[in-house]
Design an enzyme around this catalytic site. Structure first.
Site, PDB file in Angstrom:
ATOM      1  N   SER A 108     -50.694  23.825  21.845  1.00  0.00           N
ATOM      2  CA  SER A 108     -49.692  24.510  21.039  1.00  0.00           C
ATOM      3  C   SER A 108     -48.412  23.687  21.050  1.00  0.00           C
ATOM      4  O   SER A 108     -48.057  23.098  22.078  1.00  0.00           O
ATOM      5  CB  SER A 108     -49.417  25.894  21.635  1.00  0.00           C
ATOM      6  OG  SER A 108     -48.212  26.418  21.113  1.00  0.00           O
ATOM      7  N   GLY A 149     -54.953  19.968  17.994  1.00  0.00           N
ATOM      8  CA  GLY A 149     -55.389  21.211  17.341  1.00  0.00           C
ATOM      9  C   GLY A 149     -55.235  21.082  15.826  1.00  0.00           C
ATOM     10  O   GLY A 149     -56.182  21.290  15.059  1.00  0.00           O
ATOM     11  N   HIS A 150     -54.013  20.689  15.398  1.00  0.00           N
ATOM     12  CA  HIS A 150     -53.781  20.461  13.964  1.00  0.00           C
ATOM     13  C   HIS A 150     -54.714  19.356  13.454  1.00  0.00           C
ATOM     14  O   HIS A 150     -55.265  19.446  12.356  1.00  0.00           O
ATOM     15  CB  HIS A 150     -52.340  20.008  13.726  1.00  0.00           C
ATOM     16  CG  HIS A 150     -51.284  20.950  14.199  1.00  0.00           C
ATOM     17  ND1 HIS A 150     -50.527  20.716  15.322  1.00  0.00           N
ATOM     18  CD2 HIS A 150     -50.852  22.135  13.695  1.00  0.00           C
ATOM     19  CE1 HIS A 150     -49.656  21.706  15.477  1.00  0.00           C
ATOM     20  NE2 HIS A 150     -49.836  22.584  14.517  1.00  0.00           N
ATOM     21  N   LEU A 183     -47.237  17.955  15.388  1.00  0.00           N
ATOM     22  CA  LEU A 183     -48.695  18.037  15.334  1.00  0.00           C
ATOM     23  C   LEU A 183     -49.358  17.524  16.610  1.00  0.00           C
ATOM     24  O   LEU A 183     -48.893  16.560  17.230  1.00  0.00           O
ATOM     25  CB  LEU A 183     -49.195  17.238  14.120  1.00  0.00           C
ATOM     26  CG  LEU A 183     -48.590  17.664  12.782  1.00  0.00           C
ATOM     27  CD1 LEU A 183     -49.135  16.793  11.651  1.00  0.00           C
ATOM     28  CD2 LEU A 183     -48.847  19.139  12.490  1.00  0.00           C
TER      29      LEU A 183
HETATM   30  P1  AMP Z   1     -48.689  25.877  13.533  1.00  0.00           P
HETATM   31  O1  AMP Z   1     -48.144  24.513  13.265  1.00  0.00           O
HETATM   32  O2  AMP Z   1     -48.571  26.302  14.959  1.00  0.00           O
HETATM   33  O3  AMP Z   1     -48.208  26.896  12.539  1.00  0.00           O
HETATM   34  O4  AMP Z   1     -50.258  25.760  13.284  1.00  0.00           O
HETATM   35  C1  AMP Z   1     -50.779  25.287  12.075  1.00  0.00           C
HETATM   36  C2  AMP Z   1     -52.273  25.511  12.054  1.00  0.00           C
HETATM   37  O5  AMP Z   1     -52.862  24.808  13.158  1.00  0.00           O
HETATM   38  C3  AMP Z   1     -52.654  26.978  12.223  1.00  0.00           C
HETATM   39  O6  AMP Z   1     -53.759  27.273  11.375  1.00  0.00           O
HETATM   40  C4  AMP Z   1     -53.048  27.053  13.680  1.00  0.00           C
HETATM   41  O7  AMP Z   1     -53.969  28.090  13.965  1.00  0.00           O
HETATM   42  C5  AMP Z   1     -53.674  25.691  13.888  1.00  0.00           C
HETATM   43  N1  AMP Z   1     -53.673  25.367  15.332  1.00  0.00           N
HETATM   44  C6  AMP Z   1     -52.586  25.297  16.144  1.00  0.00           C
HETATM   45  N2  AMP Z   1     -52.977  25.037  17.416  1.00  0.00           N
HETATM   46  C7  AMP Z   1     -54.328  24.950  17.392  1.00  0.00           C
HETATM   47  C8  AMP Z   1     -55.327  24.706  18.389  1.00  0.00           C
HETATM   48  N3  AMP Z   1     -55.015  24.513  19.672  1.00  0.00           N
HETATM   49  N4  AMP Z   1     -56.615  24.684  17.996  1.00  0.00           N
HETATM   50  C9  AMP Z   1     -56.964  24.901  16.700  1.00  0.00           C
HETATM   51  N5  AMP Z   1     -56.066  25.125  15.714  1.00  0.00           N
HETATM   52  C10 AMP Z   1     -54.766  25.147  16.053  1.00  0.00           C
END
Ligand code: AMP
Length: 293
Positions: A186, A37-38, A34
């Site tokens: 990311s 963003g998360h 995490l």
């Molecule tokens: P992930 O762990 O990459 O599957 O992401 C989980 C959630 O966090 C998803 O809804 C993503 O769109 C969101 N997310 C990941 N990176 C970002 C970011 N930089 N800004 C906003 N939301 C994010």
């Protein structure tokens, strides 16, 4: 320390207890590792709900055979700290065997909005996403679930799935959180070496450039795509997967930039595939028009 559970039963028991007390439940599905963003999603969930569940599950079903399932970064301890600091109440962290029991053979599949963009280069991806998110919704039964606009196609697909299948959850979209220099945060950014990290800035720079072109009145999708592609190709380490202009609701290709338009890209920097996007709203276009552009 925040409660971390690994089984469906423990998650259901906890959520049922909250619901028996009339508490609302927010849910943030993630693959872990995490970052801010998360965290922005968790913060919003904490603001809007009495209790918040975060799932951490690297879902094998949404990775293609040549993709990075094995190497995807994992750090449950650090994730638990971030969830606790941010005010989440429960982490659901199942093993793959808990989610996909012996003989598993039921899937949630979607046509239309999964065909373009990432669906083209990752053909089984959205079937994996829709299946796991449906399962998670059935396990957590949240009032609201939070998704980032970083994965804009995913957000659109989940909204469609919830509408089509009458899943009783409100989907809340949250803006992209970026590093100070612009790169969208990311978990995959950790794959980049120093040189690649610098090169990766071509994504956000091109997004900002595209936004400016639209703000200055560009409405022709082809012209925008060409200008953005040309800019990306100034970076020798970048290889374009796609740059597309689509309708944000149904992810169909658009020739003209109108309101509710998603401008999205996927670009390889070395071996790492990164995505970024911006959404053109009616309001933004109104402003461009008012300036007589
Ligand atoms: P992930 O762990 O990459 O599957 O992401 C989980 C959630 O966090 C998803 O809804 C993503 O769109 C969101 N997310 C990941 N990176 C970002 C970011 N930089 N800004 C906003 N939301 C994010």
């Amino acid at each position: 320390m925040i409660n971390v559970v690994h089984t469906v039963k423990e998650t259901r028991d906890q959520v049922n207890e909250w619901k028996a007390h009339g508490l609302s439940v927010g849910f943030v599905p993630t693959m872990g590792y995490l970052h801010e963003g998360h965290q922005s999603l968790i913060k919003k969930a904490v603001e809007e709900n009495d209790k918040v569940v975060v799932s951490i599950f690297v879902n094998p079903m949404q990775f293609g055979p040549t993709e990075d399932f094995e190497s995807y970064p994992r750090d449950l301890q650090a994730d638990a700290r971030l969830c606790e600091e941010t005010g989440a109440d429960l982490i659901f962290n199942p093993e793959a065997e808990e989610m996909y029991t012996d003989g598993f053979c039921s899937f949630v599949d979607m046509s239309g909005p999964t065909k373009e963009l990432c669906g083209k280069s990752r053909p089984i991806h959205f079937r994996g996403v829709c299946t796991v998110v449906s399962k998670l919704f059935n396990i957590v039964t949240p009032d609201r679930a939070y998704f980032g606009q970083k994965d804009a196609q995913q957000l659109s697909v989940i909204r469609r799935m919830v509408r089509d299948l009458n899943i009783p959850v409100e989907i809340v979209g949250c803006p992209i959180v970026r590093e100070k220099d612009g790169l969208a945060k990311s978990s995959r950014n950790t794959y980049l070496n120093e040189e690649e990290r610098k090169a990766a800035l071509i994504l956000s720079k091109t997004i900002f450039m595209g936004q400016e072109l639209v703000n200055n009145g560009m409405t022709d999708a082809k012209a925008l795509i060409n200008a953005m592609k040309e800019n990306i190709l100034t970076e020798p380490l970048a290889k374009i997967d796609y740059v597309e202009v689509v309708d944000f609701d149904d992810i169909s290709i658009k020739d003209t930039i109108e309101g509710n338009t998603l401008v999205a890209m996927a670009v390889y920097i070395g071996k790492t595939r990164l995505i970024d996007n911006f959404i053109v709203t009616d309001k933004q276009l109104d402003t461009a028009n008012k300036h007589g552009l």
